[in-house]
Design an enzyme around this catalytic site. Structure first.
Site, PDB file in Angstrom:
ATOM      1  CD  GLN A 118      -3.011   0.869   2.310  1.00  0.00           C
ATOM      2  OE1 GLN A 118      -3.105  -0.207   2.897  1.00  0.00           O
ATOM      3  NE2 GLN A 118      -3.823   1.879   2.567  1.00  0.00           N
ATOM      4  CG  HIS A 137       3.322  -3.776   9.067  1.00  0.00           C
ATOM      5  ND1 HIS A 137       2.729  -4.981   8.746  1.00  0.00           N
ATOM      6  CD2 HIS A 137       3.261  -3.011   7.945  1.00  0.00           C
ATOM      7  CE1 HIS A 137       2.341  -4.949   7.476  1.00  0.00           C
ATOM      8  NE2 HIS A 137       2.651  -3.767   6.974  1.00  0.00           N
ATOM      9  CD  GLN A 183       2.111  -8.815   6.173  1.00  0.00           C
ATOM     10  OE1 GLN A 183       1.007  -8.345   6.440  1.00  0.00           O
ATOM     11  NE2 GLN A 183       2.540  -8.999   4.944  1.00  0.00           N
TER      12      GLN A 183
END
Length: 309
Positions: free
Chosen positions: A10, A194, A243
């Site tokens: 992204q 994250h 993740q």
């Protein structure tokens, strides 16, 4: 020659991405339409005209679909990779490229992933900060006083991205600049990613992932959470959950690919961000390609055809 296909995440999106490929290649159209049906989104409007591209659910599905449809054209023309990797969202494209996910399944998953990530913190409270010019250790030292600022992406030897709450990110930006950062820039993201601020979001997405079926990979795929390839007995739901709320170890993935003997990197998808980072890292002996439109796709195909003559 050992080849790695790389897929962006992204932030790489560009207006009009894939519009020329959709017109020119039936294989692109077939793959794109399949992903669009899987995501249940108007992805032609998103990719070609930018509609809805302020929501992560749409952005992630659009990038995934464009990248994967481009890959399917290359594969139809005989292009192959020994190794696959993707940054953040791009890891899902890599998994689909390896047959771990099917195309439409991946599109539906990243749509849900984007929606869950956007809801991880209250609107307007979180964000991401890009830091260039300091090592990982220097950045960790500078942000140590801040309890809601975290390493989100370790991108290269001297480039990281931080996730956190906006007030502390602003203070961390000043601290990093005082520590010698060449650049510290807030990114146009709706929230952090994250990092532990997404712990609850990761649990929600894990419940989704746990219901999915995952196939056996046809090529080695690097895991963002591990910084190494997925093991043979990989627990995909657990690693994809990790993740979401732990740092992306992209620098480790790149170093691992180089150590394994990769001599050609082909970024497939919009933006060319991964190729630009690699250009600063690799020697002239390493081939780099960025395939994101008809012209760059044809240039890469010409290059591999010339090798076969």
């Amino acid at each position: 020659m050992k080849t790695a296909f790389l897929f962006p995440g992204q932030g790489s999106q560009t207006l009009g991405m894939g519009s020329d490929l959709y017109l020119s290649y039936s294989r692109y159209r077939d793959a794109f339409d399949g992903c669009e049906a899987g995501a249940k989104l108007e992805l032609k409007a998103a990719c070609f005209r930018g509609e809805g591209m302020d929501e992560s659910s749409v952005i992630q599905a659009a990038i995934y679909t464009h990248s994967l449809a481009t890959l399917r054209v290359l594969q139809a023309e005989g292009a192959k990779a020994d190794v696959l990797a993707g940054l953040s969202l791009g890891e899902y494209t890599a998994l689909a490229a390896a047959g771990v996910l099917d195309d439409a399944q991946g599109a539906a998953l990243v749509k849900q992933r984007g929606a869950i990530m956007d809801g991880a913190v209250p609107p307007g409270t979180g964000g991401m900060l890009s830091v260039v010019g300091l090592t990982l250790e220097q950045v960790e030292g500078a942000i140590q006083p801040f309890s809601n600022v975290f390493i989100a992406n370790h991108l290269s030897e001297t480039q990281v991205t931080l996730g956190g709450l906006l007030g502390e990110l602003s203070e961390a930006k000043a601290a990093l600049e005082a520590a010698g950062a060449r650049m510290a820039t807030m990114l146009a993201m709706k929230g952090p990613s994250h990092c532990p601020l997404l712990d609850q979001a990761a649990e929600r997405f894990f419940a989704v992932l746990s219901k999915e079926q995952f196939g056996a990979p046809t090529a080695s795929v690097f895991s963002n959470a591990l910084g190494t390839p997925y093991p043979k007995d990989a627990d995909y739901p657990a690693l994809l959950k990790a993740q979401m709320n732990t740092r992306v170890r992209w620098h480790d993935c790149v170093e691992g690919m180089l150590t394994s003997g990769v001599t050609r990197f082909v970024e497939i998808g919009p933006g060319g961000v991964l190729s630009k980072m690699l250009k600063r890292r690799v020697s002239r002996d390493i081939q780099l390609f960025s395939v994101q439109d008809e012209a760059s796709l044809e240039a890469f195909l010409r290059a591999i055809r010339e090798e076969q003559v």
